[in-house]
Write an enzyme that holds these catalytic residues in place. Structure first.
Site, PDB file in Angstrom:
ATOM      1  N   PHE A 126       0.812  -1.216   0.000  1.00  0.00           N
ATOM      2  CA  PHE A 126       0.000   0.000   0.000  1.00  0.00           C
ATOM      3  C   PHE A 126       0.845   1.266   0.000  1.00  0.00           C
ATOM      4  O   PHE A 126       0.388   2.326  -0.449  1.00  0.00           O
ATOM      5  CB  PHE A 126      -0.908  -0.029   1.235  1.00  0.00           C
ATOM      6  N   TYR A 127       2.069   1.185   0.496  1.00  0.00           N
ATOM      7  CA  TYR A 127       2.897   2.380   0.633  1.00  0.00           C
ATOM      8  C   TYR A 127       3.244   2.959  -0.732  1.00  0.00           C
ATOM      9  O   TYR A 127       3.783   2.265  -1.602  1.00  0.00           O
ATOM     10  CB  TYR A 127       4.179   2.070   1.399  1.00  0.00           C
TER      11      TYR A 127
END
Length: 369
Positions: free
Chosen positions: A62-63
């Site tokens: 997700f980063y």
């Protein structure tokens, strides 16, 4: 400013450094774009961390919309350090809003997410693969059986959980033990002088069931970084948290007590507030590693220096007292002081066996414990 001590992660043989490198700011895409770093800016931070002896690197699919993993994959491959680093990534969040199975903790998404992470990270295995956040839906049995399948296939070395209730982690671990599945060795949770809620259950649970806690946001989103201080008007200082409720945060009386104590302790030790806050978190019971990001090599070096000193007992006690929060009544009913008074009145308690970890509940408002 070197890390020459490594600690076993939970009930495993995996050795990790006391400070982990958080890479949520590696990349300029997605949700974290506002303060992200390009690959060129991230490289010196990555290399300095390794030079200092660090080995635990934390990321997630997700980063920065996957850029963090891509940048790390390139850096690790170029430096030829894949075997040296303990690479940790996470899955849960959706990668395709139009697909109901492209997010969550289910088997279909877990396998899909892992395969995508392996491609971005340019590796054939993940050392520590974590469920990122409890989705409140997927049966824990499905999660643990899928972790086990991935471990048996050689695609992950260890499994972990992040941001889940204590009962969920306990259920996961006991289910794995009962069915001879791959156990959970790590639990990633927010923990700092202003967020000590995990002490109520998660810490003791981790110690009992073999889950080493990796603490994220040990500086409370920057509040304990040294940029801020308590004022009559609220939160003073220059940074993204200050101003008129900066980023939606308002100064609480608890924040005020913590900041004042932190500033006092840092002044007596001749170090920064951030270093004291990091040291406190990294050396708390049950904490295997504190995850700290950095926007520059200079900031990383300052973080590493947080391990260069010990907090004297009296100064730690000052921080503990200032950061203590009221304990809900149900926890008071079985706290040590209450039990000694009601269950074993007048009894003398002897020394505990070696390795015993004392309770870390704090009492406030004149209560005894």
């Amino acid at each position: 400013m070197t890390m020459d001590q490594y600690y076993l992660l939970g009930r495993s043989g995996l050795r990790v450094s006391r400070l982990a490198l958080g890479t949520m700011n590696f990349g300029t895409g997605g949700f974290h774009a506002a303060y992200g770093k390009t690959a060129e800016e991230a490289a010196p931070i990555f290399h300095r961390y390794l030079e200092a002896g660090g080995n635990l690197i934390d990321t997630a699919d997700f980063y920065t919309a996957g850029e963090s993993e891509t940048i790390l994959g390139d850096l690790i491959a170029a430096a030829k350090v894949r075997d040296r680093v303990v690479l940790s990534t996470k899955y849960t969040y959706s990668v395709d809003p139009g697909d109901p199975n492209a997010g969550g903790n289910g088997r279909k998404h877990m396998i899909r997410a892992l395969e995508a992470s392996l491609r971005r990270l340019r590796t054939d295995h993940i050392d520590l693969f974590l469920l990122h956040t409890w989705d409140r839906i997927t049966p824990v049995e499905e999660v643990m059986r899928t972790f086990d399948d991935l471990a048996r296939a050689g695609k992950i070395r260890h499994a972990g959980l992040s941001d889940v209730p204590a009962w969920y982690a306990a259920r996961a671990q006991t289910y794995a033990e009962a069915h001879a599945l791959e156990p959970v060795v790590s639990l990633q949770l927010p923990y700092s002088l202003v967020h000590r809620g995990i002490e109520l259950e998660h810490v003791a649970m981790g110690q009992q069931l073999g889950l080493g806690i990796t603490a994220w946001s040990p500086l409370a989103g920057g509040l304990l970084s040294g940029k801020y201080h308590a004022t009559d008007q609220g939160l003073g200082g220059e940074g993204r948290l200050s101003g008129a409720g900066g980023l939606g945060r308002t100064m609480t009386e608890h924040d005020r007590r913590v900041l004042e104590a932190l500033e006092s302790v840092a002044g007596e030790l001749g170090v920064t507030m951030a270093q004291v806050a990091l040291n406190w978190t990294a050396t708390q019971p049950g904490i295997a590693s504190a995850i700290a990001g950095a926007s520059s090599v200079r900031q990383l070096d300052a973080n590493l220096a947080a391990l260069d000193f010990e907090l004297p007992a009296e100064l730690r006690a000052r921080l503990d007292e200032a950061s203590a929060v009221p304990v809900p009544q149900v926890y008071q009913m079985f706290a040590p002081g209450y039990q000694n008074w009601l269950i074993n009145p007048g009894a003398k308690v002897g020394d505990k066996p070696a390795g015993y970890a004392p309770a870390v509940l704090n009492w406030v408002d004149g209560a005894e414990g």
